[in-house]
Scaffold this motif. Structure first.
Motif, PDB file in Angstrom:
ATOM      1  N   ALA A  53       0.828  -1.206   0.000  1.00 28.45           N
ATOM      2  CA  ALA A  53       0.000   0.000   0.000  1.00 28.45           C
ATOM      3  C   ALA A  53       0.862   1.256   0.000  1.00 28.45           C
ATOM      4  CB  ALA A  53      -0.930  -0.009   1.210  1.00 28.45           C
ATOM      5  N   LEU A  54       1.984   1.237   0.723  1.00 29.73           N
ATOM      6  CA  LEU A  54       2.874   2.396   0.749  1.00 29.73           C
ATOM      7  C   LEU A  54       3.447   2.684  -0.631  1.00 29.73           C
ATOM      8  CD1 LEU A  54       4.331   4.567   2.365  1.00 29.73           C
ATOM      9  CD2 LEU A  54       6.093   2.879   2.930  1.00 29.73           C
ATOM     10  N   GLN A  55       3.732   1.638  -1.394  1.00 30.42           N
ATOM     11  CA  GLN A  55       4.246   1.852  -2.750  1.00 30.42           C
ATOM     12  C   GLN A  55       3.186   2.479  -3.645  1.00 30.42           C
ATOM     13  OE1 GLN A  55       7.345  -1.465  -3.885  1.00 30.42           O
ATOM     14  NE2 GLN A  55       5.690  -2.439  -2.748  1.00 30.42           N
ATOM     15  N   HIS A  56       1.934   2.038  -3.500  1.00 33.26           N
ATOM     16  CA  HIS A  56       0.866   2.666  -4.274  1.00 33.26           C
ATOM     17  C   HIS A  56       0.682   4.118  -3.859  1.00 33.26           C
ATOM     18  CE1 HIS A  56      -0.815  -0.597  -6.721  1.00 33.26           C
ATOM     19  NE2 HIS A  56      -0.506  -1.416  -5.730  1.00 33.26           N
ATOM     20  N   GLY A 334     -10.703   1.550 -19.792  1.00 31.90           N
ATOM     21  CA  GLY A 334      -9.449   0.886 -20.130  1.00 31.90           C
ATOM     22  C   GLY A 334      -8.742   0.330 -18.908  1.00 31.90           C
ATOM     23  N   CYS A 335      -8.807   1.066 -17.778  1.00 31.00           N
ATOM     24  CA  CYS A 335      -8.212   0.565 -16.529  1.00 31.00           C
ATOM     25  C   CYS A 335      -8.914  -0.688 -16.046  1.00 31.00           C
ATOM     26  CB  CYS A 335      -8.268   1.652 -15.453  1.00 31.00           C
ATOM     27  SG  CYS A 335      -6.948   2.867 -15.543  1.00 31.00           S
ATOM     28  N   GLY A 375     -10.248  15.848 -10.411  1.00 33.72           N
ATOM     29  CA  GLY A 375     -11.195  14.825 -10.021  1.00 33.72           C
ATOM     30  C   GLY A 375     -10.492  13.512  -9.736  1.00 33.72           C
ATOM     31  N   THR A 376     -11.281  12.464  -9.578  1.00 31.97           N
ATOM     32  CA  THR A 376     -10.734  11.144  -9.299  1.00 31.97           C
ATOM     33  C   THR A 376     -11.154  10.186 -10.401  1.00 31.97           C
ATOM     34  OG1 THR A 376     -12.670  10.492  -7.985  1.00 31.97           O
ATOM     35  CG2 THR A 376     -10.834  11.531  -6.812  1.00 31.97           C
ATOM     36  N   ALA A 377     -10.224   9.349 -10.806  1.00 34.46           N
ATOM     37  CA  ALA A 377     -10.466   8.323 -11.824  1.00 34.46           C
ATOM     38  C   ALA A 377      -9.485   7.192 -11.572  1.00 34.46           C
ATOM     39  CB  ALA A 377     -10.304   8.888 -13.237  1.00 34.46           C
ATOM     40  N   SER A 378      -9.748   6.059 -12.170  1.00 30.29           N
ATOM     41  CA  SER A 378      -8.841   4.926 -12.022  1.00 30.29           C
ATOM     42  C   SER A 378      -7.480   5.283 -12.605  1.00 30.29           C
ATOM     43  CB  SER A 378      -9.412   3.695 -12.730  1.00 30.29           C
ATOM     44  OG  SER A 378     -10.631   3.309 -12.137  1.00 30.29           O
ATOM     45  N   SER A 379      -6.441   4.960 -11.864  1.00 31.42           N
ATOM     46  CA  SER A 379      -5.095   5.432 -12.177  1.00 31.42           C
ATOM     47  C   SER A 379      -4.330   4.402 -12.989  1.00 31.42           C
ATOM     48  CB  SER A 379      -4.341   5.739 -10.875  1.00 31.42           C
ATOM     49  OG  SER A 379      -2.971   5.933 -11.106  1.00 31.42           O
ATOM     50  N   PHE A 380      -3.926   4.765 -14.195  1.00 28.23           N
ATOM     51  CA  PHE A 380      -3.093   3.891 -15.015  1.00 28.23           C
ATOM     52  C   PHE A 380      -1.736   3.618 -14.366  1.00 28.23           C
ATOM     53  CE2 PHE A 380      -5.747   4.605 -18.893  1.00 28.23           C
ATOM     54  CZ  PHE A 380      -5.883   3.278 -19.227  1.00 28.23           C
ATOM     55  N   PRO A 381      -1.054   4.630 -13.785  1.00 27.85           N
ATOM     56  CA  PRO A 381       0.225   4.316 -13.127  1.00 27.85           C
ATOM     57  C   PRO A 381       0.095   3.301 -12.012  1.00 27.85           C
ATOM     58  CG  PRO A 381       0.055   6.675 -13.513  1.00 27.85           C
ATOM     59  CD  PRO A 381      -1.276   6.085 -13.852  1.00 27.85           C
ATOM     60  N   ASN A 382      -0.996   3.328 -11.253  1.00 31.65           N
ATOM     61  CA  ASN A 382      -1.158   2.346 -10.189  1.00 31.65           C
ATOM     62  C   ASN A 382      -1.479   0.962 -10.731  1.00 31.65           C
ATOM     63  OD1 ASN A 382      -2.038   5.109  -8.617  1.00 31.65           O
ATOM     64  ND2 ASN A 382      -1.143   3.602  -7.227  1.00 31.65           N
ATOM     65  N   VAL A 383      -2.205   0.889 -11.852  1.00 33.79           N
ATOM     66  CA  VAL A 383      -2.410  -0.408 -12.501  1.00 33.79           C
ATOM     67  C   VAL A 383      -1.087  -0.930 -13.036  1.00 33.79           C
ATOM     68  CG1 VAL A 383      -3.652  -1.635 -14.321  1.00 33.79           C
ATOM     69  CG2 VAL A 383      -4.789   0.176 -13.063  1.00 33.79           C
ATOM     70  N   GLY A 384      -0.254  -0.041 -13.578  1.00 25.68           N
ATOM     71  CA  GLY A 384       1.083  -0.457 -13.995  1.00 25.68           C
ATOM     72  C   GLY A 384       1.916  -0.945 -12.832  1.00 25.68           C
ATOM     73  N   THR A 385       1.699  -0.370 -11.644  1.00 27.15           N
ATOM     74  CA  THR A 385       2.403  -0.845 -10.456  1.00 27.15           C
ATOM     75  C   THR A 385       1.973  -2.260 -10.091  1.00 27.15           C
ATOM     76  OG1 THR A 385       2.516   1.438  -9.655  1.00 27.15           O
ATOM     77  CG2 THR A 385       2.919  -0.311  -8.046  1.00 27.15           C
ATOM     78  N   ALA A 434       5.415   2.962 -18.859  1.00 27.91           N
ATOM     79  CA  ALA A 434       6.029   2.015 -19.794  1.00 27.91           C
ATOM     80  C   ALA A 434       5.409   0.632 -19.670  1.00 27.91           C
ATOM     81  CB  ALA A 434       7.536   1.954 -19.556  1.00 27.91           C
ATOM     82  N   VAL A 435       5.064   0.231 -18.436  1.00 28.14           N
ATOM     83  CA  VAL A 435       4.409  -1.063 -18.234  1.00 28.14           C
ATOM     84  C   VAL A 435       3.036  -1.068 -18.882  1.00 28.14           C
ATOM     85  CG1 VAL A 435       3.531  -2.660 -16.500  1.00 28.14           C
ATOM     86  CG2 VAL A 435       5.710  -1.508 -16.127  1.00 28.14           C
ATOM     87  N   VAL A 436       2.279   0.031 -18.746  1.00 29.87           N
ATOM     88  CA  VAL A 436       0.971   0.124 -19.396  1.00 29.87           C
ATOM     89  C   VAL A 436       1.123   0.054 -20.904  1.00 29.87           C
ATOM     90  CG1 VAL A 436      -1.047   1.614 -19.731  1.00 29.87           C
ATOM     91  CG2 VAL A 436       0.007   1.432 -17.474  1.00 29.87           C
ATOM     92  N   LEU A 437       2.130   0.734 -21.442  1.00 26.63           N
ATOM     93  CA  LEU A 437       2.389   0.707 -22.873  1.00 26.63           C
ATOM     94  C   LEU A 437       2.676  -0.714 -23.358  1.00 26.63           C
ATOM     95  CD1 LEU A 437       3.110   2.074 -25.618  1.00 26.63           C
ATOM     96  CD2 LEU A 437       5.411   2.405 -24.703  1.00 26.63           C
ATOM     97  N   SER A 438       3.533  -1.429 -22.647  1.00 23.64           N
ATOM     98  CA  SER A 438       3.886  -2.787 -23.068  1.00 23.64           C
ATOM     99  C   SER A 438       2.696  -3.731 -22.962  1.00 23.64           C
ATOM    100  CB  SER A 438       5.046  -3.311 -22.213  1.00 23.64           C
ATOM    101  OG  SER A 438       4.679  -3.368 -20.841  1.00 23.64           O
ATOM    102  N   THR A 439       1.839  -3.525 -21.965  1.00 27.55           N
ATOM    103  CA  THR A 439       0.645  -4.355 -21.845  1.00 27.55           C
ATOM    104  C   THR A 439      -0.290  -4.122 -23.019  1.00 27.55           C
ATOM    105  OG1 THR A 439       0.839  -4.153 -19.439  1.00 27.55           O
ATOM    106  CG2 THR A 439      -1.218  -5.034 -20.309  1.00 27.55           C
ATOM    107  N   GLY A 440      -0.369  -2.876 -23.484  1.00 26.25           N
ATOM    108  CA  GLY A 440      -1.173  -2.610 -24.670  1.00 26.25           C
ATOM    109  C   GLY A 440      -0.643  -3.320 -25.897  1.00 26.25           C
ATOM    110  N   PHE A 441       0.671  -3.315 -26.086  1.00 28.38           N
ATOM    111  CA  PHE A 441       1.253  -4.024 -27.224  1.00 28.38           C
ATOM    112  C   PHE A 441       1.023  -5.532 -27.129  1.00 28.38           C
ATOM    113  CE2 PHE A 441       4.148  -0.266 -27.911  1.00 28.38           C
ATOM    114  CZ  PHE A 441       3.699   0.003 -29.187  1.00 28.38           C
ATOM    115  N   SER A 442       1.115  -6.066 -25.908  1.00 29.91           N
ATOM    116  CA  SER A 442       0.941  -7.509 -25.751  1.00 29.91           C
ATOM    117  C   SER A 442      -0.490  -7.944 -25.996  1.00 29.91           C
ATOM    118  CB  SER A 442       1.375  -7.930 -24.341  1.00 29.91           C
ATOM    119  OG  SER A 442       0.491  -7.421 -23.366  1.00 29.91           O
ATOM    120  N   SER A 443      -1.426  -7.005 -26.029  1.00 24.10           N
ATOM    121  CA  SER A 443      -2.828  -7.359 -26.245  1.00 24.10           C
ATOM    122  C   SER A 443      -3.153  -7.579 -27.709  1.00 24.10           C
ATOM    123  CB  SER A 443      -3.734  -6.252 -25.686  1.00 24.10           C
ATOM    124  OG  SER A 443      -3.465  -6.012 -24.324  1.00 24.10           O
ATOM    125  N   PHE A 444      -2.276  -7.168 -28.611  1.00 25.66           N
ATOM    126  CA  PHE A 444      -2.570  -7.310 -30.034  1.00 25.66           C
ATOM    127  C   PHE A 444      -2.583  -8.769 -30.478  1.00 25.66           C
ATOM    128  CE2 PHE A 444      -0.767  -2.869 -30.323  1.00 25.66           C
ATOM    129  CZ  PHE A 444      -1.994  -2.278 -30.581  1.00 25.66           C
TER     130      PHE A 444
END
Length: 601
Positions: A53-56, A334-335, A375-385, A434-444
């Motif tokens: 949780a501290l890392q997030h 997308g998140c 505002g608040t929305a689902s965070s892509f950096p935290n999903v990448g974490t 970068a992790v989110v980017l690579s996950t997008g590429f791996s989805s193709f």
């Protein structure tokens, strides 16, 4: 491109805490030279959950400081009439409340809520058009309007007035997003977003922050490169190096073969702590002037609406709020898909998406009323974490929400977070994006990427989503229709990269003819990543669907919900298991076949 199935991290839900922990791979799939995704079969202990949780919190703080700093730097010279720490505290409080609600009765995914770039872009457009404009005539070119910053410019409004209008836009976006979620429209549209819609959106989401990351890293490239190097080494090179269990192992565990991949699980905390200490020892601690103020922040305060003033609702704020709502909804969907895939769950059903968007809208309304410009929305950096640590847990998300509320109640503690060096902020956001980017590429690989139809959809969606914002940023003449609210709406929407990628991908995917197999869909049912889900037995998919159901006490209230809002509840045929019984979400036996055999040690 390889058509081999993607081995996502397999997670299981155990106990009443809803803790999701990775499952080990089959022995046949393991390779001593590859990155092992094996992990514990037992729930995460509380000590490790607190560290996760501290890392997030560190990732959320990086995104929070970055968005507030970029917004305050765009304003004309001036200062706030209150401490910037109070502004951060109000944002942290709303993020904590929204995270707790999202995990408890929203999408039910362990998603951290944070202010995203989808709120920052319309806010920058809204504040930039408030400045006085100086007329320049370069050569024989047409008139060019630029923000006036010189000493001869008068009428510059204070920051409080500009932030009030931005807070009004945040309130409007929350109301609109909540209404869309209650009506169930985005949830049903999500069912028609296949891999060729979601994958380009994830790629653009990973690329959209590269300018901001470079800006913060440029404060000190040495510290930024050191942080990135340590994160790569801990998460990848040392990720499969386990440590003896020692005090990490729960007391109820009797196995002596369980080891903790501590470097991977702490691949954010260890690098940030090391670089933060190095920065302090070298005297390179960089605190932005905009986030530091001579006004002393209180140790305790209770955020409440109209703390400084009520949000300002104007036609321009309405236009910016509409853009925020559409872009944030696209980003959040997308998140949901990305987090569900990382946790090896089924695609989020429409009722989970509708509840998630509704509660995100409620969080944005709370943030705007508390005076926050984000505002608040689902965070892509935290999903990448989550992907970087290869561990996700509702318990961790609940702890993140609790810590955010604690920081929100103490602006003095929130002020400590502003001491994070800017290169650390840039490095953390760079690696997670970068992790989110690579996950997008791996989805193709789910779709037929060799198809000319799919190649066109992917290339056109990504390229145009990156081209249009760049063109509007560098256009010699600002877009002007003669009506300021319409200018704000068009400039905001046409500079939202992820919204453009999602919109273009959705239109092209659902209008250009193509076979189900070519589009990466199975059994004629349009759903994200269905080709991958088809490999999971029906019984396991039904048990995975239960992770998206409402908590058991709230399920009993579904029959009392008015018919127009029934989209927030699971369909009757989806509730319960195959034997006809119902089970509480978070107490399923297993999500994938062979779990019992894999966990034997």
């Amino acid at each position: 491109m390889s058509r081999s199935p993607h081995h996502a991290t397999q997670l299981r839900s155990l106990g009443s805490h809803g803790t999701l922990v990775p499952l080990p791979q089959q022995p046949a799939l393991q390779n001593s030279s590859s990155h092992s995704r094996a992990s514990l079969c037992e729930p995460r202990p509380w000590g490790l959950s607190c560290l996760l949780a501290l890392q997030h919190i560190l990732v959320l703080t990086s995104l929070l400081c970055a968005s507030h700093l970029l917004l305050l730097r765009s304003l004309p010279p001036g200062r706030l009439s209150y401490s910037p720490a109070q502004l951060l505290a109000s944002s942290l409080f709303s993020c904590g409340m929204s995270t707790a609600l999202q995990t408890w009765m929203g999408s039910r995914l362990p998603l951290v809520q944070a202010p995203s770039l989808e709120f920052l872009i319309p806010a920058l457009v809204l504040t930039s058009q408030k400045r006085p404009l100086a007329i320049q005539t370069p050569g024989n070119s047409s008139l060019v309007l630029r923000p006036c910053r010189g000493p001869g410019c008068h009428g510059l409004e204070p920051w409080n007035s500009s932030l009030r209008e931005v807070s009004g836009a945040v309130v409007i976006s929350g109301l609109l997003q909540g209404t869309l979620g209650l009506l169930g429209g985005p949830g049903h549209l999500f069912s028609y977003c296949g891999p060729l819609v979601l994958a380009p959106s994830l790629v653009v989401a990973g690329l959209s922050a590269h300018r901001e990351v470079a800006l913060f890293c440029s404060a000190h490239w040495g510290l930024a490169l050191l942080l990135i190097l340590l994160m790569v080494v801990c998460s990848q090179h040392l990720g499969s190096c386990p440590l003896p269990p020692g005090p990490w192992r729960p007391a109820s565990t009797s196995s002596t073969h369980t080891r903790i991949p501590a470097f991977r699980l702490l691949s954010v905390l260890i690098p940030v702590a090391c670089v933060w200490i190095v920065s302090a020892l070298l005297g390179l601690s960089i605190i932005p002037l905009e986030l530091s103020a001579p006004i002393e922040a209180p140790w305790f305060w209770l955020p409440h609406p109209a703390e400084w003033d009520w949000p300002l609702l104007t036609p321009r704020a309405l236009a910016a709020g509409i853009s925020m709502a559409l872009a944030a909804s696209t980003s959040s969907l997308g998140c949901y898909a990305l987090c569900g895939r990382l946790l090896h769950l089924a695609s989020p059903p429409p009722h989970a998406c509708s509840r998630g968007l509704s509660l995100e809208g409620l969080g944005s309304v709370l943030a705007g009323l508390l005076g926050s410009p984000m505002g608040t929305a689902s965070s892509f950096p935290n999903v990448g974490t989550v992907s970087l640590l290869q561990a996700g847990s509702r318990r961790v998300a609940h702890l993140v929400g609790l810590l955010c509320v604690g920081f929100g109640l103490s602006p003095r503690l929130a002020q400590l977070l502003t001491t994070i060096p800017l290169p650390v902020v840039g490095g953390v956001l760079g690696v997670t994006h970068a992790v989110v980017l690579s996950t997008g590429f791996s989805s193709f690989h789910v779709a037929d990427i060799d198809s000319g139809r799919n190649v066109f959809i992917v290339g056109f969606s990504i390229f145009m989503a990156l081209l249009l914002p760049r063109w509007f940023r560098e256009a010699p003449v600002l877009l002007s229709t003669g009506w300021s609210p319409l200018d704000v709406l068009l400039r905001s929407l046409l500079t939202e990269s992820i919204f453009l990628a999602g919109l273009l991908g959705f239109l092209l995917e659902n209008t250009i003819p193509g076979t189900w197999l070519e589009r990466g869909l199975s059994q004629g049912l349009p759903s994200p990543f269905t080709a991958q889900e088809a490999q999971v037995p029906q019984k396991s998919r039904k048990k995975a669907d239960q992770e998206y159901e409402l908590p058991f006490p709230i399920q009993n209230l579904c029959p009392c919900i008015p018919q127009p809002l029934r989209c927030l509840c699971p369909l009757p045929e989806n509730s319960g298991n195959e034997e006809g019984g119902s089970s509480e979400p978070g107490e399923t036996a297993d999500l994938l076949p062979g779990f019992e055999e894999q966990c034997q040690v």
